[in-house]
Design a protein around this motif. Structure first.
Motif, short mmCIF file in Angstrom:
data_model
loop_
_atom_site.label_atom_id
_atom_site.label_comp_id
_atom_site.label_asym_id
_atom_site.label_seq_id
_atom_site.Cartn_x
_atom_site.Cartn_y
_atom_site.Cartn_z
N SER A 156 -10.38 2.02 9.50
CA SER A 156 -10.03 1.27 8.55
C SER A 156 -11.00 0.30 7.48
O SER A 156 -11.98 0.71 8.16
N ARG A 157 -10.72 0.54 6.73
CA ARG A 157 -11.45 -0.37 5.36
C ARG A 157 -11.34 -1.56 6.60
O ARG A 157 -10.99 -3.23 6.37
N CYS A 158 -11.90 -2.90 6.55
CA CYS A 158 -12.54 -3.50 7.27
C CYS A 158 -13.95 -4.61 6.68
O CYS A 158 -14.18 -5.65 7.32
N THR B 136 -4.53 1.20 -1.62
CA THR B 136 -3.78 -0.43 -2.59
C THR B 136 -2.65 0.04 -3.73
O THR B 136 -3.24 1.01 -3.87
N THR C 203 -10.98 -10.72 6.13
CA THR C 203 -10.18 -9.75 5.88
C THR C 203 -10.47 -8.64 4.29
O THR C 203 -11.29 -9.49 4.02
N PRO C 204 -10.76 -7.30 4.11
CA PRO C 204 -11.16 -7.22 3.10
C PRO C 204 -10.52 -8.00 1.87
O PRO C 204 -9.18 -8.07 1.38
N SER D 7 1.25 -1.39 0.32
CA SER D 7 -0.01 0.04 0.22
C SER D 7 0.89 1.47 0.03
O SER D 7 1.94 1.21 0.24
N ASN E 118 -4.61 -3.86 8.92
CA ASN E 118 -5.93 -3.25 8.53
C ASN E 118 -6.13 -4.04 10.15
O ASN E 118 -6.26 -5.57 9.99
N SER F 193 -16.11 -1.64 -4.42
CA SER F 193 -15.81 0.28 -4.43
C SER F 193 -17.06 1.20 -3.67
O SER F 193 -17.88 0.51 -4.22
N THR G 107 -8.42 2.20 1.68
CA THR G 107 -7.64 1.52 3.05
C THR G 107 -7.71 1.54 4.17
O THR G 107 -8.08 1.11 5.19
N GLU G 108 -7.04 3.23 4.46
CA GLU G 108 -7.28 3.90 5.32
C GLU G 108 -7.10 4.81 5.29
O GLU G 108 -6.43 5.85 4.61
#
Length: 737
Positions: free
Chosen positions: A344-346, A239, A211-212, A2, A369, A352, A223-224
């Motif tokens: 965070s992308r969780c 990413t 996990t994503p 990332s 994450n 998307s 992602t964050e």
């Protein structure tokens, strides 16, 4: 891999981060509940580490009194094992294990090896009297709390279990090629309160490995995000997408829909602003020159986007619809937090541009994450009280169009909506469901909307409509999106992509339901749409003169798809039971007397008609003549009647001499006849309504008395049944009928 970057806020003259506390959209709604968290039904070799993991979303010890765990066999759809959970409790973290004797950690309830079947099967939790559930019982939804329907790649055949236990959601496949060694089916939060399943490494008694998804190298994902405050730094992480070409980060002001900041993605950041603003961050393909500061919101679709709202200040419907269509902005509260926020992308959703996949979590720039275990229920079923779903008699359990409001008072058109309903009257996933809007002016699609990722309410409703509509729709549309007519709304199930991509013109593959509607004087302009979507039926009219104020087209008379006669003009009732007008009393004594179809024989004189019989001069207003096709499981034709029974007691609809003013050809009937001329079905019993024995085949006699067998020429016949001549042993005399 990332990319991430952060800057000292006092070095940047930018204005977009909020010093606010998140009011998480994934916060617990209602009471905690018991769910099926993980299933390992198919182990390598001898199936000695099978298990079912339950989880109580309180994350604490909880009594399981009143719950039953039922295992269903997809071969026959009956229960092969029932466990009464009375006297048991979850552990201190909310977990409860049922599994093989040899597995670790040790399950609370031990099972012999190879007990949990591999599929197609199902496992369900019920909350009701344990005496209601027993082995070899048929599958039921009474008292259902949660269920998982699953199968292997080799099996299939779980359709009925899925229809009964998880309507609208297909069976999940435990893919034994997903991982080396063993794997399990694990429940994971997808987005907001939407749950799903994925295959992962077994984690009995532990938090699932949610996990994503890894995006392709050509599709960058945010992602964050850290929203800074005071002297706290802010940053964005995404990413890697080395093959995506140049990427640009664009910050948009939610008040003006204009670009505040543009930077190439080697500098990813946020800075401070007042907490009453709203805004967005989006990733585009391009350069800084393509998105100059101060320019209006681009009509180009971003690769990913994150939209957020300040307290009392939502971003515009235009910005939300363009950047995150069908989703909601991330909502901030008034509570201040000096350290900023780490998001965070969780969520494991594969799509998307959805702020709902972000949760508050520890900051982990450049690392995986660290997502918390969610504490929300995937159902609104409470403690599993009997849902008593209202299913239509023919067994259809797919989505229907329930109400349309396409033309609202005023020029703003900000109260229009489409309401769907699932006949199970339960919370159901809309994964793979699409809404298509067609214009009759060119018979082309003008809007295609995916409903994947959404769910109905606990009563089976789903609402999409204007941003200002009350109650708020689950999927918001800009005002004046739905055209007034002549047009059409069509509902599809298309799990592998847009219906328009699979079929040119007006798609019919996967079509679940459709409504063609018009304005006054425009009924002939929608012929092509009607022919494709609702054949044999006239478009509906949302008549403004029927009711004062606003009105809608509401489903009031039946649950057959494609049946426009089921709709009435009624007051709008979004997300509530339709307010249907009380029907006029039906005319007495009117029956179907004769039916003839042009498709029964190849005779050149065969004509299609339906003959009604009743008291002379009886008004037929309020009656609808419907023709059904068993293969289509729906209406071929629905014709409102407006005339009168004639002086001889007849009324004929069809393409024969002397018929009423409505003409059509009846299609879809099958009747084998050995006669050399035209043939019809004639009622020959006066008083047996809806009885097949009242009918016989004869020559057509429209507007005349039917040709029926005469009792004067009937005979009484006694039949004696006896064995064949080669089977006289054991004969005790013939049996008389």
């Amino acid at each position: 891999m990332s990319f991430y970057f952060w800057q000292e806020l006092n070095r940047m003259e930018l204005t977009l981060v909020f010093v606010a506390c998140l009011c998480l959209v994934m916060a617990v709604t209602g009471d905690p509940c018991l769910i099926i968290s993980e299933i390992n039904a198919d182990n390598p070799r001898l199936d000695t580490t099978e298990f079912v993991e339950l989880y109580h979303t309180s994350g604490q010890r909880a009594s399981l009194d009143g719950y039953s765990l039922v295992f269903y066999n997809g071969n026959g759809n009956i229960a092969y094992k029932v466990l009464d959970l009375k006297g048991y409790s979850t552990d201190d973290r909310g977990f409860f294990l049922v599994g093989s004797v040899d597995m670790l950690p040790k399950p609370a309830i031990l099972l012999p090896p190879n007990t949990v079947q591999n599929g197609p099967d199902a496992i369900a939790i019920y909350h009701s009297s344990a005496a209601r559930y027993s082995e070899k019982m048929n599958v039921t939804s009474v008292g259902l709390v949660d269920a998982v329907v699953y199968m292997s790649r080799r099996s299939g055949g779980a359709e009925y279990l899925a229809e009964m236990l998880t309507p609208g959601e297909p069976a999940f496949v435990e893919d034994d090629t997903a991982h080396d060694g063993d794997e399990s089916i694990e429940r994971c939060l997808m987005s907001e309160d939407r749950w799903g399943f994925q295959v992962s490494l077994p984690s009995p008694g532990q938090r699932n490995n949610c996990t994503p998804p890894m995006s392709p190298a050509t599709v960058p994902l945010i992602t964050e995000v850290r929203l800074g405050g005071g002297q706290v730094e802010g940053f964005v992480e995404m990413t890697e997408a080395s093959s995506a070409g140049p990427l640009v980060l664009v910050v948009l002001d939610g008040r003006t829909d204009r670009v505040s900041v543009t930077l190439m993605f080697s500098y990813c950041f946020y800075t401070t602003s007042t907490i009453n603003q709203s805004g967005a961050v989006a990733i585009y393909s391009g350069t800084v020159r393509d998105f100059p500061v101060g320019s209006a919101l681009s009509q180009i679709q971003p690769l990913d986007a994150f939209v957020f709202a300040g307290p009392g200040n939502r971003p515009s419907a235009n910005l939300t619809e363009m950047l995150i269509p069908g989703r909601q902005p991330y909502q901030l509260s008034n509570s201040l937090r000096e350290g900023g926020f780490h998001l965070s992308r969780c969520g494991v959703a594969t799509w998307s541009r959805d702020p709902g996949v972000f949760w508050e979590a520890p900051q982990t720039p450049g690392q995986l994450n660290q997502c918390p275990w969610p504490k929300i229920c995937p159902h609104n079923s409470g403690n599993g009280t009997d849902p008593s779903p209202h299913l239509p008699p023919w067994g259809n359990s797919d989505f229907l169009i329930n109400e349309l409001n396409t033309d609202t008072p005023g020029a703003a058109e900000d109260g229009e909506y489409i309401e769907l309903w699932h006949p199970s009257a339960r919370r159901v996933s809309l994964q793979g469901i699409w809404i298509l809007l067609f214009s009759a002016h060119n018979n082309k699609l003008y809007r295609e909307i995916s409903l994947s990722g959404h769910f109905t309410t606990s009563k089976g409703y789903f609402l999409l409509g204007s941003d200002r509509l009350v109650p708020a729709p689950s999927l918001r549309l800009p005002p004046n999106t739905i055209q007034n007519g002549p047009d059409a709304v069509a509902l599809y199930r298309s799990p592998f992509g847009p219906p328009s991509a699979a079929q040119r013109g007006i798609p019919t593959k996967g079509l679940l339901d459709a409504v063609v509607y018009r304005q006054r004087g425009s009924d002939m302009e929608a012929q092509e749409l009607s022919k494709s979507l609702t054949p044999g039926q006239l478009p509906l009219l949302e008549d403004h003169e029927v009711l004062p104020g606003d009105e809608a087209l509401s489903r009031c008379r039946g649950l057959y798809p494609f049946d426009l006669s089921a709709f009435s003009v009624a007051p709008p009732t979004p997300l509530r039971e339709n307010s249907c007008p009380r029907p006029s009393p039906p005319p007495e004594g009117v029956v179907i007397s004769e039916v003839s179809s042009g498709h029964w024989t190849n005779h050149s004189q065969q004509r299609g008609f339906v003959e009604l019989k009743g008291p002379p001069m009886t008004s037929l207003l309020g009656l609808v003549l419907s023709v059904f096709n068993q293969e289509r499981s729906g209406t071929v034709m629905a014709l409102p009647l407006t005339g009168f029974i004639d002086q001889d007691g007849f009324y004929v609809v069809g393409n024969v001499t002397g018929a009423g003013d409505r003409f059509f050809v009846i299609q879809g009937f099958t009747l084998m006849s050995v006669e050399d001329g035209p043939v019809s079905l004639s009622r020959c019993s006066c008083c047996e309504v809806r009885s097949p024995s009242s009918w016989t085949s004869s020559s057509p006699t429209p507007n005349r008395d039917n040709l029926c067998p005469s009792s004067a020429f009937s005979s009484h016949i006694d039949i004696c049944l006896s064995p064949m001549a080669t089977d006289w042993h054991g004969y005790s005399g013939g049996e008389r009928l």
